[in-house]
Design a protein around this motif. Structure first.
Motif, short mmCIF file in Angstrom:
data_model
loop_
_atom_site.label_atom_id
_atom_site.label_comp_id
_atom_site.label_asym_id
_atom_site.label_seq_id
_atom_site.Cartn_x
_atom_site.Cartn_y
_atom_site.Cartn_z
N MET A 24 -7.07 -17.77 -26.29
CA MET A 24 -6.99 -16.79 -25.23
C MET A 24 -5.97 -17.25 -24.20
SD MET A 24 -9.72 -14.86 -22.82
CE MET A 24 -10.55 -14.41 -24.29
N GLU A 25 -5.22 -16.31 -23.68
CA GLU A 25 -4.25 -16.59 -22.62
C GLU A 25 -4.69 -15.86 -21.35
OE1 GLU A 25 -0.14 -15.83 -23.49
OE2 GLU A 25 -0.45 -16.26 -25.62
N PHE A 26 -4.30 -16.37 -20.22
CA PHE A 26 -4.55 -15.73 -18.94
C PHE A 26 -3.21 -15.56 -18.25
CE2 PHE A 26 -8.43 -17.86 -20.09
CZ PHE A 26 -9.42 -16.93 -19.75
N HIS A 27 -2.99 -14.36 -17.68
CA HIS A 27 -1.71 -14.06 -17.03
C HIS A 27 -1.96 -13.68 -15.58
CE1 HIS A 27 0.02 -12.67 -21.17
NE2 HIS A 27 -0.40 -13.92 -21.19
N ILE A 28 -1.28 -14.33 -14.68
CA ILE A 28 -1.29 -13.92 -13.27
C ILE A 28 -0.12 -12.97 -13.07
CG2 ILE A 28 -0.92 -14.68 -10.90
CD1 ILE A 28 -2.40 -17.24 -11.57
N VAL A 29 -0.41 -11.83 -12.44
CA VAL A 29 0.62 -10.83 -12.18
C VAL A 29 0.65 -10.56 -10.68
CG1 VAL A 29 1.37 -8.46 -12.62
CG2 VAL A 29 0.25 -9.79 -14.44
N ASN A 30 1.72 -10.92 -10.02
CA ASN A 30 1.89 -10.57 -8.62
C ASN A 30 2.31 -9.11 -8.55
OD1 ASN A 30 1.31 -13.09 -7.47
ND2 ASN A 30 3.36 -13.83 -7.97
N ASP A 31 1.76 -8.38 -7.60
CA ASP A 31 2.06 -6.96 -7.42
C ASP A 31 1.85 -6.17 -8.72
OD1 ASP A 31 2.73 -7.23 -4.70
OD2 ASP A 31 4.73 -7.93 -5.26
N PRO A 32 0.63 -6.18 -9.26
CA PRO A 32 0.38 -5.42 -10.49
C PRO A 32 0.68 -3.94 -10.27
CG PRO A 32 -1.68 -6.08 -9.47
CD PRO A 32 -0.59 -6.75 -8.71
N ASN A 33 1.16 -3.28 -11.33
CA ASN A 33 1.47 -1.86 -11.22
C ASN A 33 0.20 -1.02 -11.36
OD1 ASN A 33 0.97 -1.33 -14.02
ND2 ASN A 33 3.03 -2.03 -14.51
N ALA A 34 0.33 0.27 -11.20
CA ALA A 34 -0.83 1.17 -11.23
C ALA A 34 -1.58 1.09 -12.57
CB ALA A 34 -0.39 2.60 -10.95
N ASP B 56 -1.77 -1.54 -14.58
CA ASP B 56 -2.47 -2.82 -14.59
C ASP B 56 -3.80 -2.70 -13.83
OD1 ASP B 56 -0.37 -4.09 -15.98
OD2 ASP B 56 0.58 -4.75 -14.12
N ILE B 57 -3.72 -2.10 -12.67
CA ILE B 57 -4.91 -1.95 -11.82
C ILE B 57 -5.92 -1.01 -12.50
CG2 ILE B 57 -5.73 -1.04 -9.60
CD1 ILE B 57 -2.96 -2.03 -8.47
N MET B 58 -5.45 0.08 -13.07
CA MET B 58 -6.35 1.04 -13.72
C MET B 58 -7.03 0.44 -14.94
SD MET B 58 -7.02 3.64 -12.02
CE MET B 58 -8.02 4.42 -13.28
N ASP B 59 -6.39 -0.47 -15.65
CA ASP B 59 -7.05 -1.14 -16.78
C ASP B 59 -8.33 -1.82 -16.31
OD1 ASP B 59 -5.19 -0.37 -18.68
OD2 ASP B 59 -4.11 -2.29 -18.67
N VAL B 60 -8.24 -2.56 -15.22
CA VAL B 60 -9.41 -3.25 -14.69
C VAL B 60 -10.41 -2.25 -14.13
CG1 VAL B 60 -10.20 -4.91 -12.95
CG2 VAL B 60 -8.08 -5.34 -14.21
N ARG B 61 -9.90 -1.25 -13.42
CA ARG B 61 -10.80 -0.26 -12.81
C ARG B 61 -11.57 0.52 -13.87
NH1 ARG B 61 -10.07 4.78 -9.20
NH2 ARG B 61 -12.04 4.64 -8.09
N ARG B 62 -10.90 0.93 -14.95
CA ARG B 62 -11.58 1.65 -16.03
C ARG B 62 -12.70 0.80 -16.64
NH1 ARG B 62 -6.54 4.26 -16.83
NH2 ARG B 62 -5.69 2.49 -17.97
N GLY B 63 -12.43 -0.47 -16.82
CA GLY B 63 -13.47 -1.35 -17.36
C GLY B 63 -14.66 -1.47 -16.43
N LEU B 64 -14.39 -1.58 -15.14
CA LEU B 64 -15.47 -1.67 -14.15
C LEU B 64 -16.26 -0.37 -14.08
CD1 LEU B 64 -16.89 -3.36 -12.01
CD2 LEU B 64 -15.18 -2.56 -10.36
N ILE B 65 -15.56 0.76 -14.11
CA ILE B 65 -16.24 2.06 -14.08
C ILE B 65 -17.14 2.21 -15.30
CG2 ILE B 65 -15.86 4.56 -14.30
CD1 ILE B 65 -13.37 4.12 -12.45
N ALA B 66 -16.65 1.82 -16.48
CA ALA B 66 -17.46 1.92 -17.70
C ALA B 66 -18.71 1.05 -17.59
CB ALA B 66 -16.62 1.51 -18.92
N PHE B 67 -18.58 -0.13 -16.98
CA PHE B 67 -19.74 -1.00 -16.80
C PHE B 67 -20.72 -0.39 -15.80
CE2 PHE B 67 -22.05 -4.27 -14.52
CZ PHE B 67 -22.63 -4.98 -15.56
N ASN B 68 -20.22 0.16 -14.69
CA ASN B 68 -21.07 0.68 -13.62
C ASN B 68 -21.74 2.00 -13.96
OD1 ASN B 68 -20.33 -1.49 -12.04
ND2 ASN B 68 -18.88 -0.34 -10.79
#
Length: 142
Positions: free
Chosen positions: A1-11, A13-25
């Protein structure tokens, strides 16, 4: 597994995380209303001189942004915006409201409106404080 730090993620990138959180919630809060609300003060010339943007989620209203033009700040516009937004929130079924504000912003104003400080983060983001305040909009004790 790799981990990537992204400064100033684009929309995306942010929505990928948000969609996952919404699906969990969703199984826990899928029936909670989720409304973004804006209320604006407009002068006689049609210019916005203040506004409040809130999110109603479930039975709570979160005051995201409140702004009053400094030229109009002594006219009670902020207080009127708060009162009208709180009334609307109650009509939508909210029993409480919360807001966060930096130490150089509006803590005394919110306290004057009946909000109570619940928590403060010191040295935020560097040399200030971030205050979290709440207010009961309706009595739910009884």
């Amino acid at each position: 597994m790799e981990f990537h730090i992204v400064n100033d993620p684009n929309a995306d990138d942010i929505m990928d995380v948000r969609r996952g959180l919404i699906a969990f919630n969703d199984p826990f809060v899928e029936d909670a209303q989720d409304i973004d609300v804006g209320l604006y003060a407009v002068d006689d010339a049609g210019k916005r001189v203040g506004g409040i943007v809130s999110k109603i989620w479930g039975n709570w209203m979160y005051i995201r942004f409140l702004w009053v033009d400094p030229v109009s700040s002594e006219k009670g516009i902020g207080t009127q915006l708060m009162q009208q937004m709180e009334t609307y929130a109650i009509e939508q079924g909210c029993h409480s409201a919360w807001v966060d504000t930096l130490s150089f912003q509006a803590k005394p104003f919110y306290e004057k409106c009946g909000y109570q400080c619940q928590m403060t983060l010191d040295d935020y983001p560097v040399a200030h404080q971030l205050h979290f305040l709440t207010k009961k909009l309706v009595d739910t004790s009884g």
